[in-house]
Motif scaffolding. Structure first.
Motif, PDB file in Angstrom:
ATOM      1  N   SER A  53      29.716  39.604  46.670  1.00  0.00           N
ATOM      2  CA  SER A  53      30.884  39.243  47.473  1.00  0.00           C
ATOM      3  C   SER A  53      32.113  39.066  46.588  1.00  0.00           C
ATOM      4  O   SER A  53      33.221  39.442  46.987  1.00  0.00           O
ATOM      5  N   ALA A  54      31.952  38.524  45.401  1.00  0.00           N
ATOM      6  CA  ALA A  54      33.091  38.369  44.492  1.00  0.00           C
ATOM      7  C   ALA A  54      33.649  39.729  44.089  1.00  0.00           C
ATOM      8  O   ALA A  54      34.870  39.928  44.067  1.00  0.00           O
ATOM      9  N   ILE A  55      32.774  40.662  43.790  1.00  0.00           N
ATOM     10  CA  ILE A  55      33.219  42.002  43.399  1.00  0.00           C
ATOM     11  C   ILE A  55      33.935  42.683  44.570  1.00  0.00           C
ATOM     12  O   ILE A  55      35.018  43.269  44.398  1.00  0.00           O
ATOM     13  N   LEU A  56      33.350  42.607  45.764  1.00  0.00           N
ATOM     14  CA  LEU A  56      33.983  43.209  46.941  1.00  0.00           C
ATOM     15  C   LEU A  56      35.314  42.551  47.252  1.00  0.00           C
ATOM     16  O   LEU A  56      36.293  43.217  47.599  1.00  0.00           O
ATOM     17  N   TRP A  57      35.361  41.235  47.151  1.00  0.00           N
ATOM     18  CA  TRP A  57      36.588  40.510  47.460  1.00  0.00           C
ATOM     19  C   TRP A  57      37.701  40.894  46.494  1.00  0.00           C
ATOM     20  O   TRP A  57      38.838  41.118  46.888  1.00  0.00           O
TER      21      TRP A  57
END
Length: 95
Positions: A53-57
């Motif tokens: 989720s951090a990478i996508l965000w």
């Protein structure tokens, strides 16, 4: 125009992935404390979800800010809230 909506939708839905990862990690760590042998692997998998989720965000946020999909680069670079969000992200990443 569809690209803008798709990137915005992924950006917002990523919050759900991150929250699910946090809740799953909390449950798994509670089970580790109870002595469940498989709970540690569940906690690490939850960490993977949070990392995804951090990478996508970050990726969708940068696309929205600098790829001309939203308000424009000048708007974000002049916005103090943008810099506060980036500083908090770097702080969390460092932890």
């Amino acid at each position: 125009m569809v690209e803008r909506w798709f990137v915005a939708a992924v950006h917002v839905l990523t919050l759900g992935i991150g929250m699910a990862g946090i809740v799953a990690r909390s449950i798994a760590l509670r089970n580790v404390a109870r002595g469940d042998s498989g709970a540690l692997a569940q906690a690490l998998n939850a960490d993977n979800a949070w990392g995804l989720s951090a990478i996508l965000w970050l990726a969708t946020g940068l696309l929205r800010a600098f790829a001309g999909l939203e308000k424009g680069t000048d708007y974000y670079l002049a916005n103090s809230l943008f810099w506060i969000k980036m500083a908090l992200f770097v702080l969390i990443f460092a932890l």
